[in-house]
Design a protein around this motif. Structure first.
Motif, PDB file in Angstrom:
ATOM      1  N   SER A  19      17.089  63.563  60.302  1.00 23.18           N
ATOM      2  CA  SER A  19      15.882  62.720  60.338  1.00 23.18           C
ATOM      3  C   SER A  19      14.862  63.136  59.295  1.00 23.18           C
ATOM      4  O   SER A  19      13.999  62.338  58.908  1.00 23.18           O
ATOM      5  CB  SER A  19      15.250  62.785  61.734  1.00 23.18           C
ATOM      6  OG  SER A  19      16.152  62.353  62.729  1.00 23.18           O
ATOM      7  N   ASN A  20      14.940  64.392  58.836  1.00 23.35           N
ATOM      8  CA  ASN A  20      13.974  64.914  57.858  1.00 23.35           C
ATOM      9  C   ASN A  20      14.439  64.810  56.411  1.00 23.35           C
ATOM     10  O   ASN A  20      13.700  65.203  55.506  1.00 23.35           O
ATOM     11  CB  ASN A  20      13.674  66.382  58.170  1.00 23.35           C
ATOM     12  CG  ASN A  20      12.638  66.549  59.252  1.00 23.35           C
ATOM     13  OD1 ASN A  20      11.440  66.443  58.997  1.00 23.35           O
ATOM     14  ND2 ASN A  20      13.096  66.800  60.472  1.00 23.35           N
ATOM     15  N   LEU A  21      15.648  64.273  56.169  1.00 18.02           N
ATOM     16  CA  LEU A  21      16.199  64.296  54.811  1.00 18.02           C
ATOM     17  C   LEU A  21      15.779  63.108  53.942  1.00 18.02           C
ATOM     18  O   LEU A  21      16.095  63.089  52.752  1.00 18.02           O
ATOM     19  CB  LEU A  21      17.732  64.371  54.869  1.00 18.02           C
ATOM     20  CG  LEU A  21      18.318  65.650  55.461  1.00 18.02           C
ATOM     21  CD1 LEU A  21      19.836  65.618  55.434  1.00 18.02           C
ATOM     22  CD2 LEU A  21      17.800  66.887  54.738  1.00 18.02           C
ATOM     23  N   LEU A  83      10.109  75.583  54.554  1.00 18.40           N
ATOM     24  CA  LEU A  83       9.598  75.176  53.235  1.00 18.40           C
ATOM     25  C   LEU A  83       9.214  73.698  53.243  1.00 18.40           C
ATOM     26  O   LEU A  83       8.185  73.317  52.652  1.00 18.40           O
ATOM     27  CB  LEU A  83      10.654  75.434  52.171  1.00 18.40           C
ATOM     28  CG  LEU A  83      10.281  75.068  50.732  1.00 18.40           C
ATOM     29  CD1 LEU A  83       9.108  75.908  50.241  1.00 18.40           C
ATOM     30  CD2 LEU A  83      11.478  75.241  49.797  1.00 18.40           C
ATOM     31  N   LEU A  84      10.008  72.863  53.914  1.00 17.64           N
ATOM     32  CA  LEU A  84       9.697  71.436  54.010  1.00 17.64           C
ATOM     33  C   LEU A  84       8.369  71.224  54.724  1.00 17.64           C
ATOM     34  O   LEU A  84       7.521  70.431  54.270  1.00 17.64           O
ATOM     35  CB  LEU A  84      10.823  70.716  54.752  1.00 17.64           C
ATOM     36  CG  LEU A  84      10.604  69.224  55.045  1.00 17.64           C
ATOM     37  CD1 LEU A  84      10.470  68.426  53.754  1.00 17.64           C
ATOM     38  CD2 LEU A  84      11.756  68.677  55.892  1.00 17.64           C
ATOM     39  N   ILE A 110      14.725  69.744  50.871  1.00 20.51           N
ATOM     40  CA  ILE A 110      15.679  68.709  51.248  1.00 20.51           C
ATOM     41  C   ILE A 110      17.008  68.908  50.522  1.00 20.51           C
ATOM     42  O   ILE A 110      18.078  68.622  51.073  1.00 20.51           O
ATOM     43  CB  ILE A 110      15.085  67.306  50.969  1.00 20.51           C
ATOM     44  CG1 ILE A 110      13.912  67.044  51.921  1.00 20.51           C
ATOM     45  CG2 ILE A 110      16.139  66.210  51.118  1.00 20.51           C
ATOM     46  CD1 ILE A 110      13.204  65.729  51.692  1.00 20.51           C
ATOM     47  N   ALA A 111      16.955  69.438  49.298  1.00 21.86           N
ATOM     48  CA  ALA A 111      18.194  69.707  48.561  1.00 21.86           C
ATOM     49  C   ALA A 111      19.093  70.660  49.338  1.00 21.86           C
ATOM     50  O   ALA A 111      20.317  70.466  49.406  1.00 21.86           O
ATOM     51  CB  ALA A 111      17.866  70.299  47.186  1.00 21.86           C
ATOM     52  N   VAL A 112      18.509  71.686  49.944  1.00 19.09           N
ATOM     53  CA  VAL A 112      19.291  72.648  50.727  1.00 19.09           C
ATOM     54  C   VAL A 112      19.935  71.951  51.919  1.00 19.09           C
ATOM     55  O   VAL A 112      21.131  72.135  52.200  1.00 19.09           O
ATOM     56  CB  VAL A 112      18.409  73.820  51.187  1.00 19.09           C
ATOM     57  CG1 VAL A 112      19.177  74.737  52.134  1.00 19.09           C
ATOM     58  CG2 VAL A 112      17.910  74.610  49.985  1.00 19.09           C
ATOM     59  N   GLY A 113      19.164  71.138  52.643  1.00 17.64           N
ATOM     60  CA  GLY A 113      19.714  70.416  53.787  1.00 17.64           C
ATOM     61  C   GLY A 113      20.810  69.443  53.383  1.00 17.64           C
ATOM     62  O   GLY A 113      21.848  69.348  54.043  1.00 17.64           O
TER      63      GLY A 113
END
Length: 407
Positions: A19-21, A83-84, A110-113
């Motif tokens: 949901s956070n991406l 971090l987000l 978001i890149a990590v997720g």
């Protein structure tokens, strides 16, 4: 049973990560005029707010597997969520400098997720990869659409403004942190199982990995290019600004159910060549109808493009799991494909607009996308073959044989 509880917490945690991406990114677009006027920045500078995250994806994605290897998958994901949350707050706090600093932080988080989640699902849900990929993709796109639709209404609430409208998404990331914390106890178990297998090889030397990367990059290019320019194209065909905005919503709405259905179907198929081919044909047909410009066809066009986009994205996520031998290799492939893929995607809106500036009409730009649909067909056909990335010295194995070995 404690194990049953942990599985449910993991399931909920993955939903909130998904949901956070997208929402922190899609919530910005409709607020850019307010941000530009309030901070007194140029249109060009305001436009970089949407391109900085794509560049952050391209920069950090190759390093995400190394971060996970050092910290463990669970801790790496937790750090990205923290971090987000910090980035969402910083972006909404002070002036232009903090706006761009926070935006970069959000993109890196978001890149990590984006990179780790497909591999993490492969590790923890090896027999439900399609269902879990579909579920997190649905929540990602639902909240992405909500981000687009709710930002302006929230900003009109007294005392909220654009800063409060952007900051409100920190609540969602904070909830994700809460549900993810119980997973930290699993770090050692996952770190051991995540070590590269001897039969795996560097994904950067694999032609199959490059096919998947090309498929991932071109489908992202299609999506971000059309998200950027579709309203202007529709206005040239007689739509009002409001009407063009609703058509953009229709395109995003059409992809939501597909993002769940396609992974489930793909997981049950011996190969995904047919799905990839149909996806490319839908892209081509939708863009061709858009180029014709007859008003009844335009509604069909945006629906077809939405379906194609949802299918292409879901197939990309599935290829990371289906074409690899373990979760670590899936993470490495995800990092490679998303790094180069998003770098390629960032060029799409610029090239599309430049072709319009040169020709003075949209047909040339749309023909470019139709040609790229053909390349998607070829890359998807190669990516969809029943095989996995293995060592040159080992005998070639099919996906079905690899699954049998893992069982």
């Amino acid at each position: 049973m404690p194990g049953h509880e942990v599985n449910w917490l993991l399931f909920i945690g993955i939903i909130f990560i998904g949901s956070n991406l997208r929402a922190p990114l899609t919530s910005v677009g409709s607020l850019i005029p307010f941000i530009r006027d309030d901070l007194e920045i140029s249109n060009a500078l305001a436009g970089t707010i949407t391109t900085l995250p794509l560049l952050a994806f391209a920069f950090l994605s190759p390093f995400a597997p190394k971060i996970a290897d050092r910290l463990g998958m669970e801790r790496a994901i937790l750090v990205s969520l923290i971090l987000l949350t910090v980035g969402l707050i910083v972006r909404s706090t002070f002036g232009a400098g903090f706006l761009f600093a926070g935006t970069i932080m959000i993109g890196l988080a978001i890149a990590v997720g984006n990179v780790l989640l497909p591999g993490y699902i492969k590790m923890n849900f090896p027999f439900k990869i399609g269902v879990m990929t579909g579920i997190y993709a649905v929540f990602m796109n639902v909240f992405g659409a909500l981000g687009s639709g709710l930002s302006v209404p929230i900003s009109t609430i007294r005392g909220v403004g654009w800063k409060g409208s952007l900051a409100v998404w920190a609540i969602l990331s904070a909830i994700a942190i809460f549900f993810w914390l119980p997973q930290l106890r699993k770090r050692n178990k996952i770190a051991v199982s995540a070590t590269p297998t001897k039969k795996g090889r560097s994904v950067w030397r694999s032609p199959l990995a490059w096919s998947i990367t090309l498929f991932m990059g071109l489908q992202s290019l299609m999506f971000y290019t059309l998200i950027t320019w579709l309203p202007d194209i529709l206005k040239s065909h007689g739509f009002s600004s409001n009407g063009a905005g609703w058509m953009l919503f229709l395109m995003q709405f059409a992809l939501i159910p597909i993002t769940f259905v396609i992974p489930v179907i793909a997981d049950k198929m011996k190969n995904q060549k047919l799905l990839a081919g149909v996806t490319a044909i839908l892209f081509f047909t939708g863009i061709f109808a858009l180029m014709i410009g007859a008003k009844p066809l335009l509604y069909i066009s945006v629906i077809l493009i939405g379906i194609a986009g949802g299918s292409a994205f879901s197939l990309s996520m599935m290829f990371f799991s289906l074409r690899t031998v373990d979760g670590q290799q899936a993470t490495e492939l995800s990092g490679m494909a998303q790094s180069l893929g998003y770098l390629l995607a960032a060029t799409g809106p610029v090239l599309f607009g430049a072709l319009y500036d040169l020709s003075g009409e949209w047909q040339t730009s749309l023909i470019m996308l139709m040609i790229l649909s053909g390349v998607i067909f070829i890359a998807g056909f190669e990516s969809g073959k029943d095989r996995v990335i293995i060592d040159h010295s080992a005998q070639s194995v099919t996906l079905s044989e690899s699954r049998a070995d893992n069982n």
